[in-house]
Design a protein around this motif. Structure first.
Motif, PDB file in Angstrom:
ATOM      1  N   VAL A 165       0.853  -1.182   0.000  1.00 38.16           N
ATOM      2  CA  VAL A 165       0.000   0.000   0.000  1.00 38.16           C
ATOM      3  C   VAL A 165       0.893   1.237   0.000  1.00 38.16           C
ATOM      4  N   ASP A 166       0.533   2.211  -0.834  1.00 34.77           N
ATOM      5  CA  ASP A 166       1.267   3.479  -0.891  1.00 34.77           C
ATOM      6  C   ASP A 166       0.671   4.397   0.169  1.00 34.77           C
ATOM      7  N   LEU A 167       1.468   4.762   1.154  1.00 33.66           N
ATOM      8  CA  LEU A 167       0.971   5.560   2.266  1.00 33.66           C
ATOM      9  C   LEU A 167       0.815   7.039   1.931  1.00 33.66           C
ATOM     10  N   VAL A 168       1.373   7.502   0.824  1.00 38.94           N
ATOM     11  CA  VAL A 168       1.293   8.930   0.497  1.00 38.94           C
ATOM     12  C   VAL A 168      -0.131   9.351   0.128  1.00 38.94           C
ATOM     13  N   PRO A 169      -0.797   8.681  -0.836  1.00 42.31           N
ATOM     14  CA  PRO A 169      -2.183   9.070  -1.112  1.00 42.31           C
ATOM     15  C   PRO A 169      -3.102   8.852   0.084  1.00 42.31           C
ATOM     16  N   LEU A 170      -2.807   7.848   0.911  1.00 35.14           N
ATOM     17  CA  LEU A 170      -3.613   7.649   2.112  1.00 35.14           C
ATOM     18  C   LEU A 170      -3.432   8.820   3.069  1.00 35.14           C
ATOM     19  N   ALA A 171      -2.198   9.247   3.279  1.00 32.62           N
ATOM     20  CA  ALA A 171      -1.948  10.399   4.150  1.00 32.62           C
ATOM     21  C   ALA A 171      -2.629  11.645   3.608  1.00 32.62           C
TER      22      ALA A 171
ATOM     23  N   LEU B 176       0.022   5.314  13.283  1.00 30.10           N
ATOM     24  CA  LEU B 176       1.054   4.308  13.542  1.00 30.10           C
ATOM     25  C   LEU B 176       0.473   3.090  14.262  1.00 30.10           C
ATOM     26  N   THR B 177      -0.458   3.327  15.177  1.00 30.49           N
ATOM     27  CA  THR B 177      -1.085   2.219  15.899  1.00 30.49           C
ATOM     28  C   THR B 177      -1.809   1.280  14.942  1.00 30.49           C
ATOM     29  N   ALA B 178      -2.453   1.854  13.917  1.00 32.16           N
ATOM     30  CA  ALA B 178      -3.167   1.031  12.932  1.00 32.16           C
ATOM     31  C   ALA B 178      -2.213   0.182  12.102  1.00 32.16           C
ATOM     32  N   LEU B 179      -0.964   0.617  11.975  1.00 34.98           N
ATOM     33  CA  LEU B 179       0.020  -0.138  11.201  1.00 34.98           C
ATOM     34  C   LEU B 179       0.667  -1.270  11.995  1.00 34.98           C
ATOM     35  N   VAL B 180       0.621  -1.178  13.314  1.00 37.47           N
ATOM     36  CA  VAL B 180       1.352  -2.112  14.178  1.00 37.47           C
ATOM     37  C   VAL B 180       1.048  -3.579  13.895  1.00 37.47           C
ATOM     38  N   PRO B 181      -0.224  -3.999  13.748  1.00 43.64           N
ATOM     39  CA  PRO B 181      -0.475  -5.437  13.556  1.00 43.64           C
ATOM     40  C   PRO B 181       0.228  -6.024  12.335  1.00 43.64           C
ATOM     41  N   HIS B 182       0.533  -5.203  11.359  1.00 46.00           N
ATOM     42  CA  HIS B 182       1.152  -5.692  10.122  1.00 46.00           C
ATOM     43  C   HIS B 182       2.678  -5.543  10.120  1.00 46.00           C
ATOM     44  N   ARG B 183       3.204  -4.759  11.053  1.00 42.69           N
ATOM     45  CA  ARG B 183       4.647  -4.510  11.131  1.00 42.69           C
ATOM     46  C   ARG B 183       5.225  -4.294   9.731  1.00 42.69           C
ATOM     47  N   PRO B 184       4.700  -3.308   8.988  1.00 36.60           N
ATOM     48  CA  PRO B 184       5.089  -3.168   7.578  1.00 36.60           C
ATOM     49  C   PRO B 184       6.544  -2.760   7.390  1.00 36.60           C
ATOM     50  N   GLU B 185       7.063  -3.150   6.235  1.00 38.83           N
ATOM     51  CA  GLU B 185       8.420  -2.798   5.832  1.00 38.83           C
ATOM     52  C   GLU B 185       8.353  -1.887   4.611  1.00 38.83           C
ATOM     53  N   VAL B 186       9.383  -1.077   4.430  1.00 39.68           N
ATOM     54  CA  VAL B 186       9.456  -0.193   3.271  1.00 39.68           C
ATOM     55  C   VAL B 186       9.845  -1.006   2.040  1.00 39.68           C
TER      56      VAL B 186
ATOM     57  N   GLY C  92       9.011  15.535   2.128  1.00 40.34           N
ATOM     58  CA  GLY C  92       8.126  14.388   2.241  1.00 40.34           C
ATOM     59  C   GLY C  92       8.384  13.397   1.124  1.00 40.34           C
ATOM     60  N   TYR C  93       7.494  12.448   1.002  1.00 37.44           N
ATOM     61  CA  TYR C  93       7.605  11.414  -0.019  1.00 37.44           C
ATOM     62  C   TYR C  93       6.643  11.676  -1.170  1.00 37.44           C
ATOM     63  N   ALA C  94       7.081  11.349  -2.366  1.00 39.53           N
ATOM     64  CA  ALA C  94       6.173  11.294  -3.508  1.00 39.53           C
ATOM     65  C   ALA C  94       5.509   9.922  -3.560  1.00 39.53           C
ATOM     66  N   LYS C  95       6.226   8.911  -3.054  1.00 42.19           N
ATOM     67  CA  LYS C  95       5.703   7.546  -3.001  1.00 42.19           C
ATOM     68  C   LYS C  95       6.380   6.828  -1.845  1.00 42.19           C
ATOM     69  N   LEU C  96       5.572   6.136  -1.055  1.00 47.62           N
ATOM     70  CA  LEU C  96       6.123   5.307   0.019  1.00 47.62           C
ATOM     71  C   LEU C  96       5.283   4.029   0.088  1.00 47.62           C
ATOM     72  N   VAL C  97       5.763   2.986  -0.576  1.00 47.81           N
ATOM     73  CA  VAL C  97       5.056   1.709  -0.612  1.00 47.81           C
ATOM     74  C   VAL C  97       5.561   0.847   0.541  1.00 47.81           C
ATOM     75  N   MET C  98       4.612   0.395   1.363  1.00 45.90           N
ATOM     76  CA  MET C  98       4.948  -0.489   2.470  1.00 45.90           C
ATOM     77  C   MET C  98       4.073  -1.725   2.402  1.00 45.90           C
ATOM     78  N   ALA C  99       4.585  -2.827   2.931  1.00 43.37           N
ATOM     79  CA  ALA C  99       3.840  -4.083   2.928  1.00 43.37           C
ATOM     80  C   ALA C  99       4.151  -4.819   4.218  1.00 43.37           C
ATOM     81  N   GLY C 100       3.216  -5.696   4.629  1.00 44.37           N
ATOM     82  CA  GLY C 100       3.440  -6.475   5.834  1.00 44.37           C
ATOM     83  C   GLY C 100       4.722  -7.277   5.766  1.00 44.37           C
ATOM     84  N   SER C 101       5.339  -7.486   6.888  1.00 50.11           N
ATOM     85  CA  SER C 101       6.663  -8.113   6.915  1.00 50.11           C
ATOM     86  C   SER C 101       6.643  -9.559   6.449  1.00 50.11           C
ATOM     87  N   ARG C 102       5.463 -10.166   6.374  1.00 49.07           N
ATOM     88  CA  ARG C 102       5.398 -11.565   5.936  1.00 49.07           C
ATOM     89  C   ARG C 102       5.069 -11.695   4.456  1.00 49.07           C
ATOM     90  N   VAL C 103       4.860 -10.564   3.764  1.00 52.04           N
ATOM     91  CA  VAL C 103       4.471 -10.617   2.356  1.00 52.04           C
ATOM     92  C   VAL C 103       5.714 -10.563   1.471  1.00 52.04           C
TER      93      VAL C 103
END
Length: 348
Positions: A121-127, A314-324, A337-348
């Motif tokens: 998920v790209d966190l920039v458009p979400l932010a 940040l609390t909402a991200l904790v269960p997934h422990r996402p990585e950059v 800031g970022y133009a794009k910041l894609v993060m995914a759960g650490s197990r993906v």
């Protein structure tokens, strides 16, 4: 790449010449560049914000941007009793009751926006959507959150670009800034609402992705708390500089050096260094954490809202422990800031 190195790259790439100069002069504490005083020292920073008369309508300052957006008469370019009354009113809107009122709105956006996790998920458009929804709630704007967010980002980036030194293209840049201000005024005719939206959206868009990236790189997901939120705001310093202009003469001391400020002198107050963002641990944690929000009568009234929003994000991200997975620094934006910041759960 470490959390600090990744964030420093974002900071430097937004405006390389300006922030390169600021970084190079940090050891001096304060230094004149022509008639512009660069201020890094925390005590001098607070002294200027609390005791030096400042011109709230000068070009290249926040107040000057307020004039451009709506003809003035708003919090950022007022003075005296008018300024204090406006601050009290805004502080009430952004205080505990105000946060309680708008918190469910941004929490809903966060919940919907993170349904793709643990996938990428790209966190920039979400932010940006979080920021826009919050600004709409604070101002009563009926437009779509992303439409308002885009308008405020455009207005802020063009205003910042207009005031940066350049060798050519002044008229073109000024025209773009005027058009962006007009577009925002069409959505928010009240200048105070316009400036509130610009501040809320751009700081949120800078703060949320950068803090998430820092948590991922530093492996802080098990430590998320309001205290860590304050520390993340300190080390990322979403609003790294405060451009001001002196309204009257003053003398500032730094050790055995004296800086004589004249009316009309430009002051670049480096909040990033006053907050000791360049240090792993601040010498005075509470004072340093507050420095990113200004000081005294010039402190940001939205500090509590910013801390609450970042903690929830940040609390909402904790269960997934996402990585950059992919990080692209933005260029030419009002704030680093970022133009794009894609993060995914650490197990993906």
């Amino acid at each position: 790449m470490s959390a600090r190195s990744l964030d420093r790259r974002v900071y430097l790439r937004s405006h390389p010449l300006l922030f390169g100069l600021i970084s190079a002069t940090r050891p001096l504490g304060a230094v004149w560049v022509g008639r512009t005083l660069l201020v890094h020292d925390a005590e001098v920073y607070r002294e200027i914000l609390t005791n030096v008369p400042l011109d709230r309508e000068a070009e290249g300052t926040t107040g000057g941007a307020a004039l451009q957006l709506g003809g003035g008469g708003v919090l950022f370019d007022q003075a005296g009793d008018e300024h204090r009354e406006a601050r009290r009113s805004l502080a009430a809107d952004l205080g505990a009751e105000g946060v309680s009122r708008v918190r469910p709105i941004w929490q809903g956006v966060i919940e919907r926006g993170l349904t793709q996790l643990p996938g990428p998920v790209d966190l920039v458009p979400l932010a940006k959507e979080i920021a826009g929804a919050t600004a709409c709630a604070l101002t009563g704007c009926a437009t779509e959150p992303l439409v308002l967010a885009e308008a405020t980002v455009e207005a802020a980036s063009n205003a910042a670009g207009e005031h940066l030194p350049r060798l050519w293209g002044h008229r073109r840049v000024a025209l773009r800034a005027l058009r962006a201000a007009d577009a925002l005024s069409a959505l928010l005719p009240d200048p105070l609402d316009a400036m509130l939206a610009v501040a809320a959206v751009n700081t949120t868009l800078a703060a949320l992705p950068r803090a998430a990236a820092w948590c991922a790189r530093a492996e802080l997901w098990d430590q998320i708390s309001p205290e860590l939120t304050s520390e993340l705001l300190r080390v990322t310093a979403p609003t790294p500089i405060l451009p001001r202009v002196a309204a009257a003469g003053a003398t500032i001391r730094l050790g055995d050096r004296r800086f004589r400020i004249r009316a009309g002198d430009r002051l670049i107050l480096v909040a990033r260094h006053a907050a000791e963002a360049h240090r792993d641990t601040a010498r005075n944690e509470r004072t340093a954490a507050q420095a990113v929000f200004g000081a005294g009568p010039h402190a940001c009234p939205g500090a509590n809202l910013a801390r609450a929003q970042l903690t929830d994000f940040l609390t909402a991200l904790v269960p997934h422990r996402p990585e950059v997975r992919k990080a692209v620094a933005a260029r030419g934006t009002a704030l680093p800031g970022y133009a794009k910041l894609v993060m995914a759960g650490s197990r993906v």
